[in-house]
Design a protein around this motif. Structure first.
Motif, mmCIF file in Angstrom:
data_model
loop_
_atom_site.group_PDB
_atom_site.id
_atom_site.type_symbol
_atom_site.label_atom_id
_atom_site.label_comp_id
_atom_site.label_asym_id
_atom_site.label_seq_id
_atom_site.Cartn_x
_atom_site.Cartn_y
_atom_site.Cartn_z
ATOM 1 N N SER A 77 0.830 -1.206 0.000
ATOM 2 C CA SER A 77 0.000 0.000 0.000
ATOM 3 C C SER A 77 0.868 1.260 0.000
ATOM 4 C CB SER A 77 -0.918 -0.013 1.228
ATOM 5 O OG SER A 77 -1.821 1.049 1.194
ATOM 6 N N LEU A 78 1.966 1.237 0.770
ATOM 7 C CA LEU A 78 2.893 2.381 0.791
ATOM 8 C C LEU A 78 3.601 2.552 -0.547
ATOM 9 C CD1 LEU A 78 4.614 2.221 4.312
ATOM 10 C CD2 LEU A 78 2.723 3.663 3.568
ATOM 11 N N LEU A 79 3.969 1.442 -1.188
ATOM 12 C CA LEU A 79 4.595 1.515 -2.517
ATOM 13 C C LEU A 79 3.633 2.123 -3.524
ATOM 14 C CD1 LEU A 79 6.885 0.746 -4.540
ATOM 15 C CD2 LEU A 79 5.742 -1.461 -4.799
ATOM 16 N N ASN A 80 2.371 1.720 -3.452
ATOM 17 C CA ASN A 80 1.340 2.283 -4.331
ATOM 18 C C ASN A 80 1.196 3.784 -4.101
ATOM 19 O OD1 ASN A 80 -0.837 2.699 -6.011
ATOM 20 N ND2 ASN A 80 -2.040 1.018 -5.194
ATOM 21 N N LEU A 81 1.237 4.209 -2.829
ATOM 22 C CA LEU A 81 1.135 5.633 -2.501
ATOM 23 C C LEU A 81 2.305 6.400 -3.104
ATOM 24 C CD1 LEU A 81 -0.081 8.045 -0.887
ATOM 25 C CD2 LEU A 81 1.357 7.326 1.026
ATOM 26 N N LEU A 82 3.514 5.868 -2.976
ATOM 27 C CA LEU A 82 4.703 6.544 -3.500
ATOM 28 C C LEU A 82 4.618 6.719 -5.017
ATOM 29 C CD1 LEU A 82 7.590 7.658 -3.041
ATOM 30 C CD2 LEU A 82 8.431 5.321 -3.326
ATOM 31 N N ILE A 83 4.233 5.651 -5.725
ATOM 32 C CA ILE A 83 4.139 5.732 -7.188
ATOM 33 C C ILE A 83 3.003 6.666 -7.602
ATOM 34 C CG2 ILE A 83 3.614 4.375 -9.266
ATOM 35 C CD1 ILE A 83 5.118 2.058 -7.947
ATOM 36 N N TYR A 84 1.888 6.627 -6.862
ATOM 37 C CA TYR A 84 0.767 7.530 -7.147
ATOM 38 C C TYR A 84 1.188 8.990 -6.994
ATOM 39 C CZ TYR A 84 -3.199 10.438 -5.822
ATOM 40 O OH TYR A 84 -4.080 11.479 -5.703
ATOM 41 N N ILE A 85 1.922 9.305 -5.924
ATOM 42 C CA ILE A 85 2.369 10.687 -5.689
ATOM 43 C C ILE A 85 3.306 11.146 -6.802
ATOM 44 C CG2 ILE A 85 3.825 12.126 -4.182
ATOM 45 C CD1 ILE A 85 2.551 10.725 -1.795
ATOM 46 N N LEU A 86 4.214 10.280 -7.230
ATOM 47 C CA LEU A 86 5.147 10.625 -8.309
ATOM 48 C C LEU A 86 4.400 10.893 -9.611
ATOM 49 C CD1 LEU A 86 7.993 8.027 -7.616
ATOM 50 C CD2 LEU A 86 8.150 10.500 -7.321
ATOM 51 N N MET A 87 3.456 10.027 -9.967
ATOM 52 C CA MET A 87 2.727 10.191 -11.233
ATOM 53 C C MET A 87 1.816 11.409 -11.195
ATOM 54 S SD MET A 87 1.786 6.322 -12.478
ATOM 55 C CE MET A 87 0.732 5.966 -11.076
ATOM 56 N N THR A 88 1.106 11.605 -10.078
ATOM 57 C CA THR A 88 0.202 12.752 -9.964
ATOM 58 C C THR A 88 0.983 14.061 -9.962
ATOM 59 O OG1 THR A 88 -1.305 11.381 -8.670
ATOM 60 C CG2 THR A 88 -1.690 13.741 -8.613
ATOM 61 N N SER A 89 2.137 14.093 -9.291
ATOM 62 C CA SER A 89 2.963 15.302 -9.272
ATOM 63 C C SER A 89 3.450 15.659 -10.666
ATOM 64 C CB SER A 89 4.168 15.112 -8.342
ATOM 65 O OG SER A 89 3.761 14.841 -7.031
ATOM 66 N N SER A 90 3.907 14.652 -11.414
ATOM 67 C CA SER A 90 4.388 14.933 -12.773
ATOM 68 C C SER A 90 3.256 15.418 -13.671
ATOM 69 C CB SER A 90 5.064 13.693 -13.374
ATOM 70 O OG SER A 90 4.176 12.616 -13.398
ATOM 71 N N MET A 91 2.048 14.842 -13.516
ATOM 72 C CA MET A 91 0.912 15.277 -14.335
ATOM 73 C C MET A 91 0.506 16.704 -14.002
ATOM 74 S SD MET A 91 -0.879 14.174 -16.804
ATOM 75 C CE MET A 91 -1.653 15.500 -17.687
ATOM 76 N N PHE A 92 0.458 17.037 -12.711
ATOM 77 C CA PHE A 92 0.104 18.403 -12.318
ATOM 78 C C PHE A 92 1.167 19.394 -12.773
ATOM 79 C CE2 PHE A 92 -3.356 17.032 -9.556
ATOM 80 C CZ PHE A 92 -4.186 18.133 -9.593
#
Length: 347
Positions: free
Chosen positions: A201-216
């Motif tokens: 779940s923490l790994l998913n959070l880390l990858i989600y934050i990276l992808m969302t940050s790059s998109m924003f």
């Protein structure tokens, strides 16, 4: 906003999250949530307008309600156990109330209604903080108390979040709302695996934050907030448009991009735990997310829109939105799938 005031508010937001992450006392955890909430409200209204005021008010009321439910759960737990320790959660009512409070703060279904409205009403910078940093504190608390949570309710809410996150984004043309529904779906994936493998779940959070940050960051760089304005970026910044395409497909979980990694590992972990129906439903519902990402990709990069005269010379003007971390974030959002065996070993 005054840069000094903005720095103080941002520091308070980070301090509140840090207190929640490091505290083992319920009152200090609640205090950290309150500090975080009171500091983020002015950041949401950084560019003042009636719309941002409405969004900040909705956010404040929702988070205040969640904090009130959390304090009620803490008091009930204190009455039954006589302790303020986070890991000591024996009462069923307190466990259920804490699950409701933290999922309300995260924006899981059926408490998801505030997420698209608030994200749509705030600037892109504030939306980035709202959909990335603000998820860390509730998720860290859920990580600490996952063995005491109401598992059946959490799984049901996770499945509902994946469904609504995919279904709600189908009819949207505003990019901030699409990112908000994407966040709801990703939170559903994280909560689904939390009771089986919290590290995943923490790994998913880390990858989600990276992808969302790059998109924003891509949206901030091009100053786009709708599908129409995004479709016109091909005439101005073709490389950024292709990067947006790749990041969107990665958010949708399309192999061989980074976003496929957490979905692959979560489905594998659920299957190992003799759960077949859940991962099957999750994989089917993930296609809804992929559909509206593909719709954005089609309107952005696969269709050549008419070039108006006033857009032909925009390349001569320098873009003032300088974002130094954008390039490495885009590369991470697209290219770390080969590291999957390493993450599987670590888990």
């Amino acid at each position: 906003m005054n840069p000094v005031i903005f720095t103080i508010l941002l520091g308070t937001v980070m301090l509140g999250t840090s207190i929640v992450m490091t505290s083992s006392h319920w009152f200090m955890t609640w205090l950290g949530f309150e500090m975080n909430m009171m500091a983020i409200v002015p950041i949401l209204m950084k560019k003042y307008s009636p719309r941002s005021m409405e969004a900040a008010t909705k956010y404040f009321l929702t988070q205040a309600t969640a904090s009130m439910i959390l304090m009620l759960a803490i008091v009930i737990n204190l009455m039954y156990s006589g302790q303020w320790t986070i890991t000591n959660m024996e009462n069923y009512t307190a466990s259920m109330l804490i699950t409701i409070a933290l999922t309300m703060k995260l924006g899981l279904a059926p408490f998801h209604f505030w997420v698209p409205e608030v994200t749509q009403g705030v600037p892109l910078n504030s939306g980035l903080i709202l959909l990335t940093w603000q998820k860390i504190a509730p998720l860290s608390l859920l990580y600490q108390t996952y063995s005491s949570l109401n598992t059946n309710m959490l799984l049901l809410m996770s499945l509902a979040s994946i469904t609504i996150g995919g279904w709600g984004g189908l009819n949207q043309t505003q990019l901030r709302k699409i990112m908000a529904y994407s966040s709801i779906a990703h939170m559903g994936w994280m909560m689904m695996i939390l009771t089986y493998n919290p590290n995943l779940s923490l790994l998913n959070l880390l990858i989600y934050i990276l992808m969302t940050s790059s998109m924003f960051m891509l949206l901030i760089f091009t100053s786009t907030t709708s599908t129409l304005s995004l479709s016109l970026t091909w005439n101005k910044t073709p490389i950024i448009t292709v990067s947006s395409l790749i990041t969107l497909l990665s958010l949708g979980g399309l192999p061989p991009l980074t976003g496929f990694m957490p979905k692959w590992m979560i489905i594998q972990e659920l299957t190992k735990n003799n759960s077949v129906i859940l991962p099957t439903l999750m994989a089917i519902l993930a296609l809804l997310n992929l559909f509206f990402y593909m719709r954005l990709t089609y309107s952005t990069a696969l269709t050549m829109f008419p070039t108006m005269n006033n857009t032909k010379l925009t390349w001569q003007f320098q873009n003032m939105n300088i974002l130094p971390m954008m390039s490495p974030l885009i590369m991470i959002s697209a290219l770390i799938l080969p590291l999957t065996p390493l993450f599987i070993l670590l888990n």
